[in-house]
Design a protein around this motif. Structure first.
Motif, PDB file in Angstrom:
ATOM      1  N   UNK A   1      -4.858  -3.592  11.571  1.00 48.77           N
ATOM      2  CA  UNK A   1      -5.452  -3.959  10.585  1.00 48.77           C
ATOM      3  C   UNK A   1      -5.729  -5.250  11.335  1.00 48.77           C
TER       4      UNK A   1
ATOM      5  N   UNK B   1       1.007  -1.198   0.273  1.00 41.98           N
ATOM      6  CA  UNK B   1      -0.033   0.233  -0.060  1.00 41.98           C
ATOM      7  C   UNK B   1       0.680   0.982   0.359  1.00 41.98           C
TER       8      UNK B   1
ATOM      9  N   UNK C   1      -3.860  -9.018   3.860  1.00 44.00           N
ATOM     10  CA  UNK C   1      -2.998  -8.366   4.933  1.00 44.00           C
ATOM     11  C   UNK C   1      -1.801  -8.741   4.539  1.00 44.00           C
TER      12      UNK C   1
ATOM     13  N   UNK D   1     -13.256  -1.048   8.140  1.00 48.20           N
ATOM     14  CA  UNK D   1     -12.216  -2.385   8.292  1.00 48.20           C
ATOM     15  C   UNK D   1     -11.033  -1.270   7.146  1.00 48.20           C
TER      16      UNK D   1
ATOM     17  N   UNK E   1       0.103  -4.715   3.207  1.00 43.91           N
ATOM     18  CA  UNK E   1      -0.668  -4.363   4.759  1.00 43.91           C
ATOM     19  C   UNK E   1       1.220  -4.320   5.810  1.00 43.91           C
ATOM     20  N   UNK E   2       1.450  -3.313   6.585  1.00 45.44           N
ATOM     21  CA  UNK E   2       2.932  -3.345   7.023  1.00 45.44           C
ATOM     22  C   UNK E   2       4.057  -1.904   6.210  1.00 45.44           C
TER      23      UNK E   2
ATOM     24  N   UNK F   1      -4.051   3.687   9.120  1.00 39.81           N
ATOM     25  CA  UNK F   1      -2.896   3.495   8.727  1.00 39.81           C
ATOM     26  C   UNK F   1      -1.975   2.409   8.249  1.00 39.81           C
ATOM     27  N   UNK F   2      -1.705   1.479   7.286  1.00 43.78           N
ATOM     28  CA  UNK F   2      -1.302   0.928   6.161  1.00 43.78           C
ATOM     29  C   UNK F   2      -0.159  -0.117   6.751  1.00 43.78           C
ATOM     30  N   UNK F   3       0.895   1.069   7.680  1.00 44.05           N
ATOM     31  CA  UNK F   3       2.119   0.064   8.119  1.00 44.05           C
ATOM     32  C   UNK F   3       1.601  -0.201   9.627  1.00 44.05           C
ATOM     33  N   UNK F   4       0.481   0.137   9.869  1.00 44.13           N
ATOM     34  CA  UNK F   4       0.198  -0.208  11.507  1.00 44.13           C
ATOM     35  C   UNK F   4      -1.218  -1.550  11.328  1.00 44.13           C
ATOM     36  N   UNK F   5       0.485  -3.059  11.676  1.00 43.97           N
ATOM     37  CA  UNK F   5      -0.226  -4.264  11.592  1.00 43.97           C
ATOM     38  C   UNK F   5      -1.364  -4.433  12.453  1.00 43.97           C
TER      39      UNK F   5
END
Lengths: 252, 559
Positions: free
Chosen positions: B155, A147, A210, B142, A214-215, B148-152
């Protein structure tokens, strides 16, 4: 004779264990054009065989079909290889088509339903090649953070996965609604299992996203999807969206 | 005039499109565009609500024949006002709050889409539109929670929310399918008409169709409104942006109460379901409140507080007080939204100064040090029990004299009495210079609250359900056998009075027993502090499913 017809149809509208043939074939096919052809033509062949088969579909075939949809929905949860995931979701979705066939749906309607399930899977098959070109493999949990690194590709991927998992207003949503309404009067348990299978698709879709988008982004920064390619995907998704709205109008 | 109804969700949709298109050109200024559209939507909703109040509502708008119907009725206008109001506040708050975050424009696009979807959901006049909006709320939430797409972590918990919502979606789809099968139409108005005319009771699994539909709708409402066993997503979604938490706790989580009200004509034929709603709501209210008390994280504590409030809202539906539930969810939405939006500021300020005045109230509430000199216990006990019931009875008698004919009203009166008595019971040990003044203030506050609650809920009743016969049918459906009702009231009274006596006894003999908590108490505390191990059980169950799926894949050679 009718039974043979249904067995052949069960190969193309995959019913377990015959479904394994499609998934083996799909996994071994490396050419993207062949994969697209498989995703589009395989269920249409099943519908064609079904339309020439005479007699009522036996109930046990329906039970096998719904078991197949559920089984592949569950199995998709644990997959990390996106191509195999595509094959499993295709199997699970196409198996559902036995229910409207049992309910007496016309061939044209079944063909459209199959197309509605196949089209977003085709888009995913194309995205798999984009991922393989950039990272060497389309595999969840391997690189992640797309992303941030590849926003255009990630955006398209999100919408494609939403379309595959029958999110409103994509065609799969209307199909699933129609199938559940068809199944409910005669087979309430089958309708409930279908709703459960739908839930599994969403779970599998979220796990796929995911593992890919993500990450934190990796150090390597490959090139994002080109604007023209992005527009092509957006146009395809827009067409799916329009088809979904049209299909919902058909339900009413 | 009916085009106004379509314009309400169309405005935020247009805003989302424009924000996306002009994000690069306008930069951070693009948020102003979104705020302007949100404010215009709010004004439009106010116009529609005024039209509804004056009996000139715009009616309905249909996108196509029998599908895409949006209705303007008292319920949709009221809920629309709540959604548009909170959405506008959240938009304004986010302009600065989200300024440092990546994906600023995306956030406003999602916020606008969420507002549009919620507005469609509350105005949906057919099952298809309702299903689409209901489902999309979960999807959009969702992505908002996982902004914040970096926050696992964000999510992970966004997924919990999404999955729980999908359980509710599945139940709603089955309910819709049952209604379409039984009544042959997707239009809600036609379905409600046919339910009343339905003389041949159709059954599914031995349940009459309205009852089976009622149970499925209840499940959908439980998932959306965080009822016990489907609540774990709510307190854990705090990794999302604060404006989203505010929107979620103030607006989205209320959808359960809305759903029950929307399908009121179904629930009048499903009395057993209403009893189920009451029981689940009661359990949720108690457990949510207990869990709230054990949290040391402000936002998580607010999450469990919402759970408790949602339990109470469901309980109100269960006793037939449907319109009271709407009033409750609006009131709760406003104060919880304010709490969430203020939580960051409070935490920031508390780092410098806790801001708690070290007075009698502080020593009593925080340090738990009651005054040594207390008022005569018997007098206070009598006041404790008598004052609330007198106020409640007089207030309801003033507002609606036929109130006591309804069992649901008695149940709510009972809860009001217990709450009031508990308040006075808790404060009689406070140190004060002027006991009469303290008591006077407590009684005055309680009277204002009760009168306000009774009057407003009565007004809501008249606005949402103008037909007196229908209101009576809802209460009648929620009622049950008088003997059992009386037995339950006596039983619950005995339990509560015994609890009070137990508290009194333990306080009097506290010194003899010492301060060491008992083993049973500690076990209970451990159970509560681990949130009844529910998250562990769910985690274990999902891991078991994933492991089984992996083994199956290996066994079947990935084909």
């Amino acid at each position: 004779m009718a039974s043979y017809g249904y067995i052949i149809a069960a190969l193309f509208l995959p019913v377990f264990p015959l479904s394994m043939a499609f998934n083996m074939l799909y996994a071994r096919t490396r050419s993207v054009a062949l994969r697209v052809l498989l995703l589009l033509a395989w269920p249409q062949a099943g519908v064609a065989v079904l339309s020439v088969s005479s007699g009522d579909i036996p109930v046990w075939v329906i039970l096998f079909a719904i078991w197949t949809a559920l089984l592949y929905g569950v199995r998709a949860l644990a997959l990390r290889e996106v191509s195999i995931w595509t094959g499993f979701l295709a199997t699970s979705a196409w198996a559902v088509l036995w229910i409207p066939a049992y309910g007496g749906a016309e061939s044209v309607q079944l063909q459209l339903y199959a197309l509605g399930f196949s089209a977003p899977l085709v888009l995913l098959a194309l995205l798999v090649t984009e991922l393989e070109r950039r990272f060497g493999a389309a595999y969840t949990g391997l690189y992640g953070g797309l992303a941030h690194a590849l926003p255009r590709l990630s955006g398209v991927l999100v919408f494609v996965v939403l379309a595959i998992t029958a999110t409103p207003l994509f065609p799969g949503f209307a199909t699933m609604l129609d199938v559940i309404v068809t199944a409910l009067p005669a087979m309430p348990v089958v309708a409930a299992v279908l709703a459960g299978t739908w839930l599994l698709w969403s779970w599998a879709g979220v796990r796929l996203l995911h593992g890919l988008i993500i990450g934190p982004a990796g150090e390597a920064a490959p090139q994002d999807l080109s604007p023209s390619a992005t527009w092509a995907y957006v146009a395809a998704l827009g067409a799916l969206f329009a088809a979904g709205i049209y299909a919902m109008g058909g339900l009413a | 005039m009916e085009q106004l109804i379509a314009l309400v969700p169309a405005l935020p949709l247009l805003s989302a499109a424009l924000v996306h298109l002009f994000a690069d050109r306008l930069g951070r200024q693009v948020a102003r565009l979104s705020v302007a559209f949100a404010t215009t939507t709010l004004i439009l909703i106010v116009v529609i609500l005024v039209a509804e109040l004056t009996g000139h509502g715009p009616g309905q708008f249909a996108l196509a024949d029998g599908v895409g119907i949006l209705v303007s009725d008292p319920l949709s206008a009221l809920m629309g006002l709540l959604i548009a109001g909170i959405s506008t506040i959240v938009h304004i708050y986010s302009v600065r709050y989200m300024a440092e975050e990546a994906g600023y424009a995306r956030f406003f696009v999602l916020l606008d889409l969420m507002a549009a979807t919620l507005l469609v959901m509350v105005a949906a006049g057919d099952l298809l539109t309702l299903l689409v909006a209901w489902h999309l709320v979960g999807v959009l939430l969702y992505f908002l929670l996982g902004h914040d797409t970096r926050s696992i972590g964000a999510y992970r918990y966004a997924f919990w929310t999404f999955f729980t919502y999908r359980i509710g979606d599945a139940a709603l789809v089955l309910a819709a399918a049952l209604l379409v099968y039984a009544y042959g139409t997707w239009s809600l108005a036609e379905i409600f008409q046919r339910i009343d005319q339905d003389t041949v009771a159709q059954t599914v699994f031995g349940f009459a169709v309205p009852e089976a539909v009622g149970w499925l709708l209840a499940l959908a409402a439980f998932a959306r409104s965080a009822q016990f066993l489907l609540h774990t997503w709510l307190p854990y979604t705090m990794d999302g942006p604060t404006p989203v938490s505010a929107l979620m706790h103030a607006g989205i989580v209320n959808a359960g109460g809305f759903l029950v009200n929307r399908f009121a004509p179904v629930f009048v034929h499903a009395g057993d379901v209403l009893h189920g709603l009451f029981i689940v709501g009661l359990i949720t209210a108690v457990i949510g409140s207990v869990l709230m008390l054990t949290q040391n994280d402000v936002k998580k504590s607010l999450g469990y507080s919402t759970m408790g409030q949602m339990g109470f809202m469901t309980m109100e539906c269960g006793v037939g007080a449907f319109s009271l539930a709407i009033y409750h969810l609006i009131a709760h939405g406003l104060f919880k939204g304010a709490l969430f939006l203020g939580a960051g500021g409070v935490i920031g300020a508390a780092r410098k100064d806790d801001g708690v005045p070290k007075d009698h109230l502080y020593t009593f509430v925080v340090e738990r040090r009651p005054a040594r000199l207390r008022q005569p216990w018997i007098v206070m006990a009598m006041l404790t029990l008598a004052i609330p019931i007198v106020i409640l009875v007089v207030a309801h008698w003033l507002v609606a004299q036929d109130f006591f004919q309804k069992q649901g009203a008695i149940v709510l009166l009972f809860f009001g009495w217990i709450t009031g008595a508990q308040l006075i019971f808790a404060t009689y040990r406070m140190r004060t210079q002027n006991v009469r003044r303290l008591l006077g203030l407590i009684v005055f506050s309680f009277t204002i609250i009760v009168l306000g609650y009774a009057a407003i809920s009565h007004i809501f009743d008249l606005f949402l359900y103008p037909e007196a016969a229908f209101r009576d049918r809802i209460y009648a459906a929620a009622g049950f056998d008088v003997v059992w009702f009386d037995v339950l009231v006596v039983l619950v009274t005995c339990i509560i009075v015994l609890g009070w006596l137990g508290t009194y006894y333990s306080e009097r003999n506290g010194k003899r027993r010492g301060d060491r908590p008992g083993r049973l108490w500690m076990s209970f505390y451990a159970l509560v502090s681990r949130e009844f191990y529910l998250t562990d059980v769910y985690g274990w169950a999902s891991r078991a499913i994933l492991n089984a799926a992996s083994r199956l894949n290996v066994w079947l050679r990935w084909a």
